[in-house]
Design a protein around this motif. Structure first.
Motif, PDB file in Angstrom:
ATOM      1  N   GLU A   5     -45.666  40.257 -15.593  1.00 11.85           N
ATOM      2  CA  GLU A   5     -44.118  41.252 -14.863  1.00 11.85           C
ATOM      3  C   GLU A   5     -45.165  42.775 -14.756  1.00 11.85           C
ATOM      4  O   GLU A   5     -44.277  43.395 -15.343  1.00 11.85           O
ATOM      5  N   THR A   6     -46.832  42.784 -15.263  1.00 13.56           N
ATOM      6  CA  THR A   6     -47.214  43.625 -15.234  1.00 13.56           C
ATOM      7  C   THR A   6     -47.841  43.744 -14.375  1.00 13.56           C
ATOM      8  O   THR A   6     -49.275  45.333 -13.448  1.00 13.56           O
ATOM      9  N   TYR A  33     -39.915  56.462 -11.279  1.00  8.82           N
ATOM     10  CA  TYR A  33     -40.487  55.462 -12.612  1.00  8.82           C
ATOM     11  C   TYR A  33     -41.081  53.880 -11.128  1.00  8.82           C
ATOM     12  O   TYR A  33     -41.614  52.840 -11.928  1.00  8.82           O
ATOM     13  N   ALA A  39     -48.524  48.183 -13.927  1.00  7.07           N
ATOM     14  CA  ALA A  39     -48.271  49.479 -14.483  1.00  7.07           C
ATOM     15  C   ALA A  39     -47.656  48.410 -15.706  1.00  7.07           C
ATOM     16  O   ALA A  39     -47.353  47.219 -16.209  1.00  7.07           O
ATOM     17  N   LEU A  40     -47.516  49.243 -17.158  1.00  5.79           N
ATOM     18  CA  LEU A  40     -46.943  48.563 -18.047  1.00  5.79           C
ATOM     19  C   LEU A  40     -45.186  48.621 -18.197  1.00  5.79           C
ATOM     20  O   LEU A  40     -44.732  49.953 -17.876  1.00  5.79           O
ATOM     21  N   HIS A  41     -44.213  47.649 -18.110  1.00  9.46           N
ATOM     22  CA  HIS A  41     -42.742  47.876 -18.118  1.00  9.46           C
ATOM     23  C   HIS A  41     -42.216  48.069 -19.234  1.00  9.46           C
ATOM     24  O   HIS A  41     -42.540  47.016 -20.467  1.00  9.46           O
ATOM     25  N   LEU A  42     -41.257  49.198 -19.704  1.00  4.69           N
ATOM     26  CA  LEU A  42     -41.096  49.833 -21.381  1.00  4.69           C
ATOM     27  C   LEU A  42     -39.822  49.656 -21.642  1.00  4.69           C
ATOM     28  O   LEU A  42     -39.466  49.050 -22.677  1.00  4.69           O
ATOM     29  N   GLN A  56     -35.605  49.852 -13.465  1.00  7.31           N
ATOM     30  CA  GLN A  56     -37.023  49.886 -14.528  1.00  7.31           C
ATOM     31  C   GLN A  56     -37.823  51.063 -14.622  1.00  7.31           C
ATOM     32  O   GLN A  56     -37.757  51.866 -14.399  1.00  7.31           O
ATOM     33  N   ARG A  58     -41.316  52.692 -16.407  1.00  3.22           N
ATOM     34  CA  ARG A  58     -43.069  51.771 -16.783  1.00  3.22           C
ATOM     35  C   ARG A  58     -43.468  53.306 -16.552  1.00  3.22           C
ATOM     36  O   ARG A  58     -43.043  53.897 -16.816  1.00  3.22           O
ATOM     37  N   GLN A  88     -48.537  44.843 -23.630  1.00  8.36           N
ATOM     38  CA  GLN A  88     -49.273  44.756 -22.364  1.00  8.36           C
ATOM     39  C   GLN A  88     -50.161  45.016 -21.778  1.00  8.36           C
ATOM     40  O   GLN A  88     -51.412  44.559 -21.367  1.00  8.36           O
ATOM     41  N   GLN A 127     -35.546  40.818 -19.214  1.00 12.71           N
ATOM     42  CA  GLN A 127     -36.971  40.769 -19.410  1.00 12.71           C
ATOM     43  C   GLN A 127     -36.836  39.207 -19.805  1.00 12.71           C
ATOM     44  O   GLN A 127     -36.299  38.465 -20.239  1.00 12.71           O
TER      45      GLN A 127
END
Length: 532
Positions: A5-6, A33, A39-42, A56, A58, A88, A127
């Motif tokens: 997912e990143t 975003y 990118a990291l998904h937060l 989302q 990120r 991540q 997620q």
């Protein structure tokens, strides 16, 4: 092995068709975003009391060396946020350093356990949750606790950081720096605390007092304060933190065989009652990294992300020199590919000079039970960009695992403020079992290198040998013994091999304005390092 997912996606910059149906303000935030690169998904956007999973939130991977802040009241989910980001980063091949104050982060090496809360959170934020463990290495300060021992020599730690843990005032700190300078110039290695005690005692003796006459001397009163502080420090069990083998911070930069970044977890639960010590040791690790790493400039991903927990302890009763050193270290280390995240309860715990350099913000809930709490809340709101949220209301009503975020976009500009429901970590959210932890430490390739303390000849032994000398010449020879005649180096070799020359060479080798660590914290290396 990057997390599924990143990975960058051609569709990433575009807001999805479903997201396009969001309220106008929410859509504007979501668009901020939609990054094109890794990118990291937060998590997912919170708006008007609802979680909007199609929006989302990120953070660009390339912006994580621009530093950050994770803040919030106790129990609001800061530790899980650290775990989520660390996972991540590891998946993207970025090593991570975590200070584990309570032992809750050791579970990152073990796959998580699904339950109703995890499944519910994953469904809320869209997620695709999969139980996953990450490569981890466990360390312990001075071997107190379960982990590979981390030690520093007194010389490597330096006078500024040592003055901080000894709680010396400015005048006493300057005298300590003079003592370090004398020991350095005489080749008296300060390996452990008994070495420092021996040098201080010698410099206030009849034989040693003339040694500092040309540099202002060391008053008996100041020496007494330093010695008493050392005694109290040792009574807290601090002796084990100083010595050899000294920890090489290059160990924090490793990746696993599968390409994932190693998560270095420094266990501090056994020393959490000594906050001045461990917080300053964390700063030493960071300063040492700054000292040794070459310049990189802008990078596609950080070389290391360093989470500095209980950050407020660094700044409590800190001298002006110490604060200036922290500020410069944070400012300059970015160009070496290292991102630093300060973790604390409130942004007001971090001085404005440092706070202004933290481009990525994750603010968990704050409480407003007292007038002081209300002032802190208002001050926190003022540190965020303008937004359509009523941030005072939002920040006091966030649930556990929710936060208000703003990060740096791929162009380095702040993103819109986004209230966010954060994702669930995929590794174990809790401590690793004691037996599993001990097995992991015993299997570590670093254990043999650092487990056994070494006490070689240094300042204490040489000064002790000099106590029986007859006359000043013999005393001088004992303090600064030369090699046998056939081994005596040439004048050039002596100069090139000196600590002063090496320090100067490092300084000349850096760009103007990129000060070496000796300029910042008074720390310095005395031995060759492993390859970087």
């Amino acid at each position: 092995m990057p997390d599924r997912e990143t990975m960058p996606s051609a569709a990433a910059p575009e807001v999805s068709a479903r997201a396009a149906a969001l309220p106008q303000d929410a859509l504007r935030i979501a668009s901020g975003y939609a990054f094109s690169g890794p990118a990291l998904h937060l998590g997912a956007l919170l708006w008007d009391g609802q979680c909007l999973p199609d929006a989302q939130v990120r953070v660009p991977l390339a912006m994580l060396n621009r530093h950050g802040l994770v803040a919030g009241a106790t129990g609001t989910g800061k530790t899980k946020t650290l775990q989520l980001i660390a996972e991540q980063l590891s998946a993207q091949g970025v090593p991570v350093f975590l200070a584990d104050i309570k032992g809750d982060l050791s579970g990152i090496a073990e796959p998580g356990r699904p339950d109703a809360r995890v499944e519910g959170r994953a469904a809320d934020v869209h997620q695709s949750w999969t139980a996953t463990g990450f490569p981890a290495e466990y360390f312990a300060l001075g071997g107190i606790g379960r982990g590979v021992p981390v030690r520093a020599t007194v010389t490597g730690f330096g006078p500024v950081l040592l003055a901080k843990v000894l709680r010396l005032n400015r005048t006493q700190e300057q005298s300590l720096a003079l003592i370090f300078h004398y020991a350095d110039s005489k080749g008296l290695e300060l390996i452990d605390l008994k070495d420092l005690r021996a040098v201080v005692t010698f410099l206030t003796s009849d034989e040693g007092r003339p040694e500092l006459r040309t540099t202002g001397g060391l008053s008996a009163a100041t020496a007494g304060v330093i010695l008493r502080s050392l005694t109290a420090f040792e009574a807290q069990g601090a002796s084990g933190f100083f010595g050899e083998p000294e920890f090489d911070t290059a160990e924090l930069l490793r990746t696993g065989e599968d390409g994932r970044g190693v998560v270095s977890v420094l266990e501090l639960s056994a020393v959490q009652d000594r906050p001045q010590l461990f917080s300053t040791f964390l700063m030493w690790l960071l300063a040492d990294l700054f000292h040794d790493l070459p310049e990189l400039g802008d990078v596609d991903k950080p070389r290391l992300v360093f989470f500095l927990d209980e950050a407020h302890l660094l700044f409590d009763d800190a001298s002006e020199a110490f604060l200036e050193s922290i500020t410069q270290t944070v400012r300059l280390i970015r160009s070496k590919g290292v991102g630093v995240f300060f973790v604390t309860q409130s942004p007001k715990d971090v001085p404005a000079e440092v706070l202004g350099q933290l481009g990525n913000r994750v603010q968990h809930a704050l409480r407003a039970f007292t007038p002081d709490d209300q002032k802190a809340l208002s001050a926190t709101v003022r540190t965020f960009p303008k937004s359509p949220y009523d941030l005072e209301e939002v920040l006091t009503n966030l649930g556990t695992g929710e936060a208000v975020l703003t990060v740096l976009s791929e162009k380095g500009a702040p993103t819109p403020v986004a209230a966010t429901r954060l994702r669930a970590p995929e590794s174990l959210m809790g401590p690793l079992g004691q037996e599993a932890l001990e097995r992991a430490v015993a299997r570590s390739p670093l254990y043999e290198r650092y487990a056994r303390a070494v006490d070689r000849e240094s300042a204490y032994e040489r000064l002790e040998r000099g106590r029986g000398a007859k006359g000043p010449d013999e005393m001088r020879d004992a303090v600064s013994p030369g090699p046998r005649e056939e081994e005596r180096p040439s004048a050039v070799e002596q100069v090139v091999g000196s600590g002063v020359f090496k320090s100067l060479a490092r300084s000349v080798g850096t760009q103007i304005g990129r000060e070496i660590t000796r300029s910042l914290f008074g720390t310095a290396r005395r031995k060759g390092r492993r390859g970087r």
